[in-house]
Design an enzyme around this catalytic site. Structure first.
Site, PDB file in Angstrom:
ATOM      1  CG  ASP A 143      -0.382   0.154   2.533  1.00  0.00           C
ATOM      2  OD1 ASP A 143       0.854   0.329   2.615  1.00  0.00           O
ATOM      3  OD2 ASP A 143      -1.128   0.129   3.518  1.00  0.00           O
ATOM      4  CB  CYS A 178       0.176  -2.896   4.473  1.00  0.00           C
ATOM      5  SG  CYS A 178      -0.387  -3.986   5.789  1.00  0.00           S
ATOM      6  CB  THR A 189       0.814  -3.913  10.845  1.00  0.00           C
ATOM      7  OG1 THR A 189      -0.398  -4.152  10.106  1.00  0.00           O
ATOM      8  CG2 THR A 189       0.676  -2.649  11.666  1.00  0.00           C
ATOM      9  N   GLY A 190       1.616  -5.283   7.953  1.00  0.00           N
ATOM     10  CA  GLY A 190       1.516  -6.576   7.267  1.00  0.00           C
ATOM     11  C   GLY A 190       0.202  -7.284   7.562  1.00  0.00           C
ATOM     12  CB  VAL A 191      -2.147  -6.967  10.410  1.00  0.00           C
ATOM     13  CG1 VAL A 191      -3.459  -7.609  10.833  1.00  0.00           C
ATOM     14  CG2 VAL A 191      -1.060  -7.262  11.435  1.00  0.00           C
ATOM     15  N   GLY A 192      -3.237  -6.181   7.647  1.00  0.00           N
ATOM     16  CA  GLY A 192      -4.406  -6.030   6.768  1.00  0.00           C
ATOM     17  C   GLY A 192      -4.210  -6.693   5.422  1.00  0.00           C
ATOM     18  CG  HIS A 207       6.833 -27.140  10.315  1.00  0.00           C
ATOM     19  ND1 HIS A 207       6.916 -27.118  11.680  1.00  0.00           N
ATOM     20  CD2 HIS A 207       7.976 -27.746   9.883  1.00  0.00           C
ATOM     21  CE1 HIS A 207       8.045 -27.692  12.074  1.00  0.00           C
ATOM     22  NE2 HIS A 207       8.715 -28.069  11.000  1.00  0.00           N
ATOM     23  NE  ARG A 244       3.115   3.608   9.006  1.00  0.00           N
ATOM     24  CZ  ARG A 244       1.903   4.066   8.759  1.00  0.00           C
ATOM     25  NH1 ARG A 244       0.840   3.385   9.152  1.00  0.00           N
ATOM     26  NH2 ARG A 244       1.727   5.203   8.105  1.00  0.00           N
ATOM     27  CG  HIS A 292       4.768 -30.616   8.548  1.00  0.00           C
ATOM     28  ND1 HIS A 292       4.647 -30.200   9.855  1.00  0.00           N
ATOM     29  CD2 HIS A 292       6.073 -30.938   8.371  1.00  0.00           C
ATOM     30  CE1 HIS A 292       5.821 -30.249  10.447  1.00  0.00           C
ATOM     31  NE2 HIS A 292       6.710 -30.696   9.565  1.00  0.00           N
ATOM     32  NE  ARG A 335       0.309 -31.882  12.504  1.00  0.00           N
ATOM     33  CZ  ARG A 335       1.517 -32.160  12.964  1.00  0.00           C
ATOM     34  NH1 ARG A 335       2.571 -31.494  12.548  1.00  0.00           N
ATOM     35  NH2 ARG A 335       1.682 -33.124  13.846  1.00  0.00           N
TER      36      ARG A 335
HETATM   37  C1  RB5 Z   1      -2.422   2.238   6.577  1.00  0.00           C
HETATM   38  O1  RB5 Z   1      -2.506   3.377   7.367  1.00  0.00           O
HETATM   39  C2  RB5 Z   1      -2.321   1.011   7.459  1.00  0.00           C
HETATM   40  O2  RB5 Z   1      -3.537   0.766   8.088  1.00  0.00           O
HETATM   41  C3  RB5 Z   1      -1.884  -0.196   6.655  1.00  0.00           C
HETATM   42  O3  RB5 Z   1      -0.663   0.062   6.053  1.00  0.00           O
HETATM   43  C4  RB5 Z   1      -1.691  -1.483   7.403  1.00  0.00           C
HETATM   44  O4  RB5 Z   1      -0.886  -1.320   8.513  1.00  0.00           O
HETATM   45  C5  RB5 Z   1      -2.919  -2.245   7.714  1.00  0.00           C
HETATM   46  O5  RB5 Z   1      -2.923  -3.368   8.232  1.00  0.00           O
END
Ligand code: RB5
Length: 151
Positions: free
Chosen positions: A8, A66, A68-71, A99, A110, A134, A137
């Site tokens: 992103d 992104c 955090t990588g999470v979204g 695995h 970030r 593995h 699973r």
């Molecule tokens: C963008 O501000 C931020 O939400 C995105 O880069 C990411 O961290 C979402 O998981």
């Protein structure tokens, strides 16, 4: 080997640096599915694009970044057949290949410094799935995916 990379607006330069790193070190083709603009860009778009390209075998593996990588990682995991690891350390990246046979890697620009990100990418690209015990699973994960939601 063809790698898809997505990001992103938070991770533009970071993505470009990693793309160059992978191309130079491994000689792999790295296809850009992310944005090169710092204008706000919704991460599910590139998460989905990379994941669909992996699931349809247009590319071999995907890397997503992104904040955090999470979204972006959650978005990828919504696509059938995708096993995306969201991680911040080389050990989890390596074990996720050995695995869990992960086919997409996600992390946060970030959260993870660029040099650590290179180590994560190195472990993830070079580790092989071990199969064997593995596989049962992974088959169970596929069963969950195929079952859909219960009303
Ligand atoms: C963008 O501000 C931020 O939400 C995105 O880069 C990411 O961290 C979402 O998981």
């Amino acid at each position: 080997m063809k790698i898809g990379i997505g990001n992103d607006h938070v991770a533009v330069e970071y993505k470009q640096a990693l793309k160059a790193y992978i191309e130079d070190k491994y000689g792999y083709e790295v296809v850009n599915y992310g944005t090169d603009s710092t204008e706000r860009f919704h991460y599910p778009e590139s998460g989905k694009a990379v994941a669909e390209a992996v699931a349809s075998n247009k590319i071999d593996k995907g890397i997503l970044i992104c904040g955090t990588g999470v979204g972006i990682g959650i978005s990828a995991n919504k696509i059938k057949g995708i096993r995306c690891v969201i991680c911040s350390d080389p050990y989890s990246a390596k074990l996720s290949r050995q695995h869990n046979d992960t086919n997409v890697l996600a992390f946060g620009s970030r959260v993870v410094g660029l040099e650590v990100a290179k180590m994560i990418v190195d472990e993830w690209l070079t580790a092989e799935y071990e199969g064997g015990r593995h596989q049962v699973r992974l088959d169970m994960i596929s069963d969950i995916e195929n079952q859909g939601n219960i009303d």
